[in-house]
Design an enzyme around this catalytic site. Structure first.
Site, PDB file in Angstrom:
ATOM      1  N   GLY A   1      -6.205   3.383  -5.677  1.00 21.01           N
ATOM      2  CA  GLY A   1      -6.010   2.884  -7.031  1.00 21.01           C
ATOM      3  C   GLY A   1      -6.000   1.366  -7.066  1.00 21.01           C
ATOM      4  N   GLY A   2      -5.090   0.809  -7.875  1.00 21.11           N
ATOM      5  CA  GLY A   2      -5.009  -0.643  -8.027  1.00 21.11           C
ATOM      6  C   GLY A   2      -4.729  -1.375  -6.732  1.00 21.11           C
TER       7      GLY A   2
ATOM      8  CB  SER B   1      -0.488   6.881  -3.503  1.00 22.86           C
ATOM      9  OG  SER B   1      -1.764   7.366  -3.120  1.00 22.86           O
TER      10      SER B   1
ATOM     11  CE  LYS C   1       9.120  -5.103  10.087  1.00 30.75           C
ATOM     12  NZ  LYS C   1       9.632  -6.487  10.017  1.00 30.75           N
TER      13      LYS C   1
ATOM     14  CB  THR D   1       2.012   2.165  -4.240  1.00 32.68           C
ATOM     15  OG1 THR D   1       1.374   3.311  -4.790  1.00 32.68           O
ATOM     16  CG2 THR D   1       1.773   2.094  -2.751  1.00 32.68           C
ATOM     17  CE1 TYR D   2       1.718   8.881  -4.874  1.00 34.42           C
ATOM     18  CE2 TYR D   2       1.976   7.194  -6.566  1.00 34.42           C
ATOM     19  CZ  TYR D   2       1.302   8.299  -6.056  1.00 34.42           C
ATOM     20  OH  TYR D   2       0.216   8.805  -6.726  1.00 34.42           O
TER      21      TYR D   2
END
Length: 166
Positions: free
Chosen positions: A74-75, A26, A10, A58-59
């Protein structure tokens, strides 16, 4: 074999440094932060924007080490803006029996305003006398209207191992 998903890493209170909508997805994160908590490049991460309540998965992609970069792409870039505070965490699948026998450790970073490591600690599950003890490795401060009290949670959370009593 029963499998469970447990948090293993985390990044707490990291700040968005940039947001790039025109990218193929990502989140780019300072490589030093990723390495310290054990998140691998391309590993799936869950993200909570505590500035506005948005959540997404996401990654992770490694960014330049030592820069403090945290850049949703991105999004995900549409769900935040520079300066927003995020919690980024990752899970791993574990065999429940193994966890009850050997325990589990998650690595946690609490970031400062420049996304440097302000605090680093482990949160552990430890088998002990047919119980699992949860050690958050930090004190919890509970505030009421008139006072503030601190509690050591080290021995407060336990879960019995074995079948439930009927």
């Amino acid at each position: 074999m029963a499998t469970i998903r447990l948090m293993h890493a985390k990044l707490h209170r990291v700040r968005v440094t940039d947001a790039k909508r025109d990218y193929v997805g990502s989140i780019t994160i300072d490589q030093e932060l990723l390495e310290k908590v054990g998140i691998l490049p391309l590993e799936e991460v869950e993200i909570v924007n505590i500035s506005n309540g948005n959540r997404w998965s996401t990654y992770a992609l490694p960014g330049e080490a030592g820069t403090g970069c945290v850049c949703p792409n991105g999004g995900g870039a549409l769900l935040c803006q520079p300066g927003d505070i995020l919690i980024i965490f990752s899970y791993e699948w574990c065999d429940r029996t193994d966890i009850l026998r050997t325990g589990h450790t998650a690595r946690v970073i609490v970031a400062d305003e420049q996304n440097r490591c302000k605090e680093f600690f482990h949160q552990t599950l430890t088998p002990y006398e047919n119980k699992i003890l949860f050690d958050p490795s930090q004190a919890l401060t509970v505030k009421s209207d008139s006072e503030s009290a601190s509690f050591d949670l080290k021995n407060c959370f336990e879960h019995s191992i074995g079948s439930p009593k009927q």
